[in-house]
Design an enzyme around this catalytic site. Structure first.
Site, short mmCIF file in Angstrom:
data_model
loop_
_atom_site.label_atom_id
_atom_site.label_comp_id
_atom_site.label_asym_id
_atom_site.label_seq_id
_atom_site.Cartn_x
_atom_site.Cartn_y
_atom_site.Cartn_z
N TYR A 84 0.83 -1.21 0.00
CA TYR A 84 0.00 0.00 0.00
C TYR A 84 0.87 1.26 0.00
O TYR A 84 1.51 1.60 0.99
CB TYR A 84 -0.95 0.02 1.20
CG TYR A 84 -1.87 -1.18 1.27
CD1 TYR A 84 -2.31 -1.80 0.09
CD2 TYR A 84 -2.31 -1.70 2.48
CE1 TYR A 84 -3.15 -2.89 0.13
CE2 TYR A 84 -3.17 -2.80 2.52
CZ TYR A 84 -3.58 -3.39 1.34
OH TYR A 84 -4.40 -4.48 1.37
N HIS A 118 -0.10 -12.05 0.62
CA HIS A 118 -0.92 -11.02 -0.04
C HIS A 118 -1.25 -11.39 -1.49
O HIS A 118 -0.37 -11.57 -2.31
CB HIS A 118 -0.16 -9.69 0.00
CG HIS A 118 -1.02 -8.49 -0.24
ND1 HIS A 118 -0.58 -7.21 -0.02
CD2 HIS A 118 -2.30 -8.36 -0.70
CE1 HIS A 118 -1.56 -6.36 -0.33
NE2 HIS A 118 -2.60 -7.04 -0.74
P1 NAD Z 1 -13.14 0.24 0.97
O1 NAD Z 1 -14.28 -0.43 0.31
O2 NAD Z 1 -13.01 0.16 2.44
O3 NAD Z 1 -13.14 1.76 0.47
C1 NAD Z 1 -12.14 2.66 0.88
C2 NAD Z 1 -12.41 4.02 0.23
O4 NAD Z 1 -13.62 4.55 0.76
C3 NAD Z 1 -11.32 5.04 0.54
O5 NAD Z 1 -11.22 5.93 -0.55
C4 NAD Z 1 -11.88 5.76 1.74
O6 NAD Z 1 -11.34 7.06 1.84
C5 NAD Z 1 -13.34 5.80 1.40
N1 NAD Z 1 -14.21 5.89 2.59
C6 NAD Z 1 -14.12 5.19 3.75
N2 NAD Z 1 -15.10 5.55 4.59
C7 NAD Z 1 -15.84 6.48 3.95
C8 NAD Z 1 -17.00 7.23 4.30
N3 NAD Z 1 -17.60 7.07 5.47
N4 NAD Z 1 -17.48 8.12 3.40
C9 NAD Z 1 -16.90 8.28 2.20
N5 NAD Z 1 -15.80 7.61 1.81
C10 NAD Z 1 -15.29 6.71 2.67
O7 NAD Z 1 -11.83 -0.34 0.27
P2 NAD Z 1 -10.37 -0.74 0.77
O8 NAD Z 1 -9.71 0.38 1.49
O9 NAD Z 1 -9.71 -1.33 -0.42
O10 NAD Z 1 -10.62 -1.95 1.77
C11 NAD Z 1 -10.47 -1.82 3.16
C12 NAD Z 1 -9.17 -2.41 3.66
O11 NAD Z 1 -9.17 -3.82 3.44
C13 NAD Z 1 -7.91 -1.92 2.96
O12 NAD Z 1 -7.51 -0.65 3.45
C14 NAD Z 1 -6.95 -3.04 3.29
O13 NAD Z 1 -6.49 -2.91 4.62
C15 NAD Z 1 -7.85 -4.27 3.19
N6 NAD Z 1 -7.80 -4.90 1.84
C16 NAD Z 1 -6.99 -5.97 1.66
C17 NAD Z 1 -6.87 -6.56 0.40
C18 NAD Z 1 -5.95 -7.73 0.21
O14 NAD Z 1 -5.35 -8.18 1.16
N7 NAD Z 1 -5.81 -8.27 -0.97
C19 NAD Z 1 -7.59 -6.05 -0.68
C20 NAD Z 1 -8.44 -4.96 -0.46
C21 NAD Z 1 -8.54 -4.40 0.81
#
Ligand code: NAD
Length: 310
Positions: free
Chosen positions: A56, A119
């Site tokens: 990230y 990952h």
């Molecule tokens: P998400 O669906 O959580 O969306 C995140 C986005 O939404 C960001 O732009 C954030 O600023 C915005 N957001 C969050 N809360 C909000 C709100 N209340 N109002 C408006 N916008 C808002 O997607 P993500 O970040 O990809 O997934 C969450 C976490 O899961 C990641 O940060 C990561 O830690 C994990 N993840 C892991 C993998 C993997 O291991 N392959 C893949 C995807 C995500």
């Protein structure tokens, strides 16, 4: 805050977990000081699971999370990852993941993590993941550098295949259980339940799509799915409710998932997302949203090696 055991581990994780990828400016530039305040605010509100990866922001998210957690490491369940280090940069070798973890520990300013996850396993050769990578993680566990081990990815087929071959403590699936897609439920949940594997559901907002601003440019979903999310947003706007709140509450209601990880970088987002923990009956609203998105639900993309698609 409510907590749930992560499978058979001793980790009692908060139902709402802090996804730290936005701290690495993955979605848009963020203010690092506000990011630190967001981490502290989440901790103060009982969020204890923090998930990050060296991928990230190419180490930036780990650096910033390490700064934010200084002095508070003991109150946190810290999850990071290994094997993916860039868009096209993978190293699932035993030596690679051991070195990767050392670098992560330095950035995170700690000498162990609670959960080390391979990952995006669909980008690897599953034979290597099974016979080399996960045994290497087991070794790191024996050394006390990680308390538990897990796998993450988009391909449900690959998560299942690998977890059936090697016991893991946890699996993280993303963009496969939210308002737009729910196939994690049929494909992964029965297996995880049966084997009592901890399940983490990531990207409840479909990587930013289920928000007022919509998805970032790099989002892999088809245009029709983007359009469907805008129709969902219009329904919420007409009712004066927030789409991310409804979308997150939909995920938090899952009965087996231990923690839903939402990406956050500001205190305002933390507050908004905590509101989704409140008991609100969204049934009619969700039915209305589903009516406008139904023909574009459960549309998935491909990720990783062709033999791992699924
Ligand atoms: P998400 O669906 O959580 O969306 C995140 C986005 O939404 C960001 O732009 C954030 O600023 C915005 N957001 C969050 N809360 C909000 C709100 N209340 N109002 C408006 N916008 C808002 O997607 P993500 O970040 O990809 O997934 C969450 C976490 O899961 C990641 O940060 C990561 O830690 C994990 N993840 C892991 C993998 C993997 O291991 N392959 C893949 C995807 C995500």
């Amino acid at each position: 805050m409510r907590y749930r055991k992560l499978g058979l581990t001793e980790l009692n994780v908060s139902l709402l977990g802090f996804g730290a990828s936005p701290l690495g400016d993955v979605f848009s530039p963020t203010d690092p000081e506000e990011g630190t305040r967001a981490v502290h605010h989440a901790l103060d509100q009982g969020v204890n699971l923090f998930d990050v990866s060296p991928y990230y922001g190419v180490t930036l998210a780990e650096e910033r999370l390490g700064v934010a957690l200084a002095g508070r490491r003991d109150s946190v369940i810290l999850a990071t990852k290994c094997g993916r280090y860039g868009v096209d940069l993978f190293d699932f070798s035993a030596r690679g993941v051991a070195g990767g973890l050392e670098d992560s520990l330095r950035r995170l300013r700690t000498d162990y993590v609670d959960l080390l996850q391979v990952h995006d396993i669909e980008f690897g050769d599953t034979e290597q993941i099974i016979h080399e990578t996960l045994p290497a993680l087991k070794h790191l566990q024996k050394q006390g550098k990680t308390r538990y081990i897990g796998i993450t990815g988009y391909s449900l087929k690959t998560l299942l295949h690998v977890a059936a071959a090697v016991p893991v403590d946890a699996m993280l699936s993303y963009c496969r259980y939210n308002l737009l897609v729910t196939d994690m439920d049929e494909a992964l949940v029965p297996f995880a339940r049966q084997h009592e594997i901890g399940l983490i559901n990531a990207s409840p907002l479909h990587m930013g799509m289920l928000t007022e601003n919509g998805a970032p440019e790099w989002h892999p979903a088809e245009p029709a799915v983007h359009a469907a999310s805008r129709r969902a947003e219009a329904v919420c706007r007409a009712h004066g409710v927030s789409l991310p709140e409804v979308a997150l509450r939909f995920c938090l209601a899952h009965l087996y998932v231990s923690s839903t990880l939402v990406g956050m970088a500001t205190r305002q987002q933390v507050d908004e997302n905590l509101r989704a923990l409140k008991d609100v009956d969204d049934e009619e609203l969700i039915a209305e949203i589903q009516a406008v998105i139904v023909r574009d639900q459960n549309v998935v993309w491909t990720s990783g090696r062709e033999e791992n698609y699924g």
